[in-house]
Design a protein around this motif. Structure first.
Motif, PDB file in Angstrom:
ATOM      1  N   LEU A 157      -8.328  -2.649  -3.080  1.00 56.66           N
ATOM      2  CA  LEU A 157      -7.078  -2.200  -3.680  1.00 56.66           C
ATOM      3  C   LEU A 157      -6.814  -2.897  -5.008  1.00 56.66           C
ATOM      4  O   LEU A 157      -7.241  -4.025  -5.233  1.00 56.66           O
ATOM      5  N   ASP A 182       0.524   3.261   8.031  1.00 50.69           N
ATOM      6  CA  ASP A 182       0.775   1.940   7.462  1.00 50.69           C
ATOM      7  C   ASP A 182      -0.587   1.342   7.127  1.00 50.69           C
ATOM      8  O   ASP A 182      -1.476   1.242   7.987  1.00 50.69           O
ATOM      9  N   LEU A 183      -0.777   0.952   5.864  1.00 54.88           N
ATOM     10  CA  LEU A 183      -2.092   0.483   5.424  1.00 54.88           C
ATOM     11  C   LEU A 183      -2.411  -0.934   5.908  1.00 54.88           C
ATOM     12  O   LEU A 183      -3.587  -1.296   6.057  1.00 54.88           O
ATOM     13  N   GLU A 184      -1.402  -1.753   6.184  1.00 54.14           N
ATOM     14  CA  GLU A 184      -1.653  -3.162   6.497  1.00 54.14           C
ATOM     15  C   GLU A 184      -2.489  -3.354   7.765  1.00 54.14           C
ATOM     16  O   GLU A 184      -3.416  -4.176   7.777  1.00 54.14           O
ATOM     17  N   VAL A 205      -4.119   6.168  -2.017  1.00 59.62           N
ATOM     18  CA  VAL A 205      -3.426   4.892  -1.923  1.00 59.62           C
ATOM     19  C   VAL A 205      -2.345   4.900  -2.986  1.00 59.62           C
ATOM     20  O   VAL A 205      -2.624   5.040  -4.178  1.00 59.62           O
ATOM     21  N   TYR A 251       0.512  -0.015  -2.920  1.00 58.55           N
ATOM     22  CA  TYR A 251       1.611  -0.124  -1.954  1.00 58.55           C
ATOM     23  C   TYR A 251       0.981  -0.145  -0.563  1.00 58.55           C
ATOM     24  O   TYR A 251       0.407   0.848  -0.100  1.00 58.55           O
ATOM     25  N   THR A 252       1.096  -1.273   0.144  1.00 57.22           N
ATOM     26  CA  THR A 252       0.346  -1.477   1.392  1.00 57.22           C
ATOM     27  C   THR A 252       1.058  -0.963   2.627  1.00 57.22           C
ATOM     28  O   THR A 252       0.515  -1.054   3.725  1.00 57.22           O
ATOM     29  N   LYS A 253       2.240  -0.431   2.481  1.00 56.40           N
ATOM     30  CA  LYS A 253       2.953   0.079   3.642  1.00 56.40           C
ATOM     31  C   LYS A 253       2.659   1.540   3.918  1.00 56.40           C
ATOM     32  O   LYS A 253       3.129   2.092   4.907  1.00 56.40           O
ATOM     33  N   LEU A 271      -6.101  -2.761   6.837  1.00 58.89           N
ATOM     34  CA  LEU A 271      -6.688  -3.843   6.045  1.00 58.89           C
ATOM     35  C   LEU A 271      -6.996  -5.067   6.903  1.00 58.89           C
ATOM     36  O   LEU A 271      -7.975  -5.780   6.659  1.00 58.89           O
TER      37      LEU A 271
END
Length: 811
Positions: free
Chosen positions: A358, A391-393, A412, A363-365, A396
């Motif tokens: 990234l 939710d990307l977190e 993303v 924006y990781t949410k 990751l």
């Protein structure tokens, strides 16, 4: 002649053109000349055809590619390429002094076929011009492959190279004994060393073969193992043996290729131009003896530089490139957005890794997948797409593994351009910008203070506060800046996150007032209206009055405050530009005229008119045989030619007034200048500006040109007629059509054919030109050759049809 034959000939022709000077037909090899002649084409025609087809004569492979695109059988192309390869080999002597190995024996026609495939694959992208980069990851590597990457039978190899049949080795011995032999590995895997015997090298790494050979030779040459040694040796590879491989699947030119024994899978794929975009970069198979011995993933090399693709090929290996597998698009805030190929078990986290991870703005949410629903999962055939947000977190961190499907598009998103504790001030302050909201900067007045205060032209009556609401919309609040500075809490509001304060300046609120000046000034145009600006001021700003300006009066066109009874929206205000004493307006002196007292208003247009009585100085020129040649001003209107010549001192004794010329606008005015100079009014003319007068020297000749015995200059004889000069030039030639005489004055007369009559035989002036023209032969007067017409028509029709068919079959 078959429609593709010219292109086949060109393939052969452009190949050989690399070896000989094509501009010299005598240098073309006889075989080529015979081939051209048998097909009805010569060198010049081949060059012309190559130009029409857009072929580069230094690139035979591109010619072969164009032939393939025209649908020419591959066998025909390869037949000519083989001939070209043999001719090339015959023109290049061996540099080693050893028996010459022909190109066909060593490489066969496959070296040209290999190059053709390499160029052909690139031509998918570049034949019609450069294209934008491929949207698919990895395929750009195979565009514009450098020529220095082509396979070469010579060059260094590492010590792990396995020696085999066909390799050329060089044994060098020096010291107490000295010799050097070039040795070739035979079919039994042995080399023969003169005066020593046979030694087996095949199947051994080069390093081991060197060590074993040294030990074997030491039985004959003891100095190799003595301490210290007195004899030294080295064994090197001078020429690699060729192997035959097959590159199949999604490449531009699938088929067999001859490469060197040291080639790897990556070397082979790279040299033939790489896979097409429809081909896989992840599942390239190497098949040996009917079995898949390894699968190569080029992503390992492209992403990390790992050499898993360095699998060495052997004779008859098959390299197969299947169709591209699962394809997923990665876009948005990643470092390398592109379209990637995924293996069946690779999840979303691996895709993000291929994209380089990234960016800081990600924006990781939230991450979004647009998916084409697989066939077996579609409940409604008309609805085949869905959008999924995650939710990307957790992805990751590895807590969640999201399976990917063919055709997925992953996005993303970016963080918003906002800050937690920042307010912005802009406009008429000394240090506009963003400032932190803290315990010391809490109100609008604090924000103005930290920005070093207001600018000198700040408008205190109003400022704007733009504030972000909870629903992300913005609202504007009007505040009185004077009240803010005085600390009135109704206007000196407390700051909130992302507040924006706008301070206006007096200048930007003021209307930009302009005036215009037109007409006889040096710099007409629009100018800012300054306070108390007068007509005089505007004239000075416009660079002053230009030549020919009407000094007495100017006019101002001014918008009327109220429309007048006639309906006009403007009124004319006259302005006197001379003082009371009558002195003219100029930049050195301005009297008490109205120009200094008349003030201008917004949108006034000042007109400076041109003086109708003004006449600029205009000249004529006189050159040649007069006493004072040069430029002369016209002193008055309707000044005559004779007057200017008189002012120039008259014609010199060497001058020929009868041949004098008056030129106007590049054209000659036909006059009798001698009569004009003599005072005959009917011959005199009125001069115009830029007229040119030329008085030549006395020629003392008459020129005779055209259809006569001898063209040239004949000595002038006073009173002699045209026939006299024609007789001196050898008389009229056969098929004479007309006789013209151009007298010294420029007058031209067409004479009758029979110039013996006095009226058709005028006296020629000194300096005259007599021109005799000849009848033109019309095509209808020539005998008709039916055979020639038929032959020419047939050739023309044949050539036109050939070109049309060629153009139709070219891409």
């Amino acid at each position: 002649m078959p429609f593709h034959k010219p292109i086949l000939i060109l393939i052969l022709f452009v190949t050989v053109s690399q070896l000989v000077a094509v501009t010299e037909p005598q240098n073309i090899p006889p075989a080529i000349v015979r081939e051209l002649e048998q097909n009805g084409i010569n060198v010049s025609e081949a060059l012309e055809l190559a130009n029409k087809l857009g072929l580069d004569l230094s690139n035979p492979q591109m010619a072969a590619l164009r032939a393939r695109q025209a649908g020419i059988p591959e066998g025909k192309i390869q037949e000519l390429l083989k001939i070209a390869a043999e001719l090339k080999d015959q023109n290049q002597p061996s540099s080693t002094g050893l028996p010459h190995t022909t190109v066909r024996d060593f490489w066969g026609a496959d070296s040209l076929l290999l190059e053709s495939a390499r160029v052909g694959n690139a031509a998918y992208h570049q034949l019609a011009g450069a294209e934008p980069p491929s949207p698919y990851f990895g395929y750009d590597l195979f565009r514009n492959i450098p020529r220095n990457f082509e396979f070469s039978p010579v060059g260094p190899v590492d010590d792990s190279y396995i020696v085999g049949f066909g390799d050329d080795l060089r044994l060098t011995v020096w010291g107490a004994a000295e010799f050097q032999y070039d040795l070739q590995v035979d079919r039994e895997g042995r080399i023969y060393i003169p005066n020593v015997g046979q030694f087996t090298t095949a199947g051994k790494p080069l390093k081991q073969a060197r060590s074993d050979l040294k030990r074997w030779l030491s039985r004959t040459y003891n100095g190799l193992r003595s301490t210290p040694p007195t004899i030294f040796m080295d064994l090197t590879l001078t020429r690699l043996r060729p192997i035959k491989i097959f590159v199949l699947g999604e490449v531009a030119q699938p088929g067999g290729y001859t490469v060197t024994n040291s080639s790897t899978v990556f070397n082979a794929i790279y040299s033939v131009g790489g896979p097409l975009e429809s081909g896989s970069l992840r599942e390239i198979k190497v098949i040996r003896n009917g079995k898949v011995i390894t699968t190569v993933d080029l992503y390992d090399f492209l992403l990390s530089g790992l050499k898993h693709s360095q699998v060495r090929l052997t004779d008859n290996d098959h390299v197969f490139i299947p169709l591209r597998g699962k394809t997923v698009t990665l876009s948005g805030q990643v470092k390398r957005p592109s379209i990637y190929e995924l293996k069946p078990d690779e999840p979303l986290n691996d895709l993000l890794g291929f994209g380089g991870g990234l960016t800081p703005e990600a924006y990781t949410k939230r991450i979004q997948i647009q998916r084409i629903i697989p066939f077996d999962q579609r409940q409604d055939p008309s609805i085949a797409r869905q959008v999924l947000d995650f939710d990307l977190e957790p992805i990751l961190s590895g807590k969640r593994h999201e399976k990917m499907f063919d055709g997925d598009t992953v996005t993303v998103f970016s963080i918003l351009d906002m800050f937690k504790n920042v307010a912005t001030i802009k406009g008429a302050v000394l240090q506009p910008g963003q400032y932190e909201i803290n315990s010391e900067i809490r109100t609008i007045r604090d924000l103005i203070a930290i920005a070093d205060g207001l600018a000198g032209d700040a408008y205190l009556g109003k400022a704007d506060l733009v504030r972000l609401k909870d629903d992300s919309t913005r609202v504007i609040t009007n505040i009185n800046l004077q009240e803010v500075l005085e600390g009135n809490p109704e206007h000196n509001l407390s700051l909130e996150r992302d507040d924006q304060v706008r301070v206006y300046s007096i200048d930007e609120l003021r209307i930009n007032k302009v005036v215009t000046i037109l007409g006889a000034v040096n710099k007409p145009g629009n100018y800012p209206l300054l306070e108390d600006m007068t007509v005089e001021d505007l004239i000075y700003q416009a660079g002053g009055l230009s030549e020919g300006a009407y000094y007495k009066e100017a006019q101002i066109s001014r918008l009327s405050a109220n429309q007048n009874p006639s309906g006009d929206k403007s009124e004319i205000v006259p302005v006197r530009l001379v003082n009371e004493e009558g002195k003219e307006f100029n930049l050195d002196f301005i009297g008490n005229g109205q120009a200094r007292q008349t003030k201008l208003k917004h949108r006034d247009i000042l007109y400076i008119r041109h003086d109708p009585a003004f006449q600029p100085q205009e000249n004529v020129s006189i050159a040649g045989e007069v006493r004072f040649p040069g430029d002369y001003p016209l002193l008055r209107e309707n000044e005559m030619l004779s007057e200017i010549i008189e002012r120039a001192g008259g014609v010199l004794p060497t001058g020929y007034a009868g041949g004098g010329r008056l030129e106007r606008g590049g054209e000659r005015v036909v006059i009798k200048m001698e009569d004009a100079i003599a005072g005959k009014k009917q011959a005199d003319v009125i001069l115009l500006p830029d007229d040119q007068i030329i008085i030549p020297l006395k020629p003392n000749t008459v020129a005779v040109r055209g259809n006569v015995g001898i063209e040239g200059l004949i000595k002038f004889g006073p009173g002699k007629r045209v026939s006299y000069y024609i007789d001196r030039a050898g008389g009229l030639g056969e098929d004479t059509e007309s006789v013209f005489i151009t007298q010294a004055s420029g007058a031209t007369i067409r004479l009758q054919r029979n110039i013996l009559f006095r009226r058709a035989n005028p006296v020629a002036d000194e300096g005259a030109l007599i021109t005799v023209t000849k009848k033109t032969v019309r095509e209808t007067d020539q005998p008709v050759d039916i055979r020639q017409i038929v032959a020419e028509s047939t050739a023309l029709i044949t050539s036109v049809l050939t070109v049309l068919i060629l153009v139709r079959n070219l891409p």
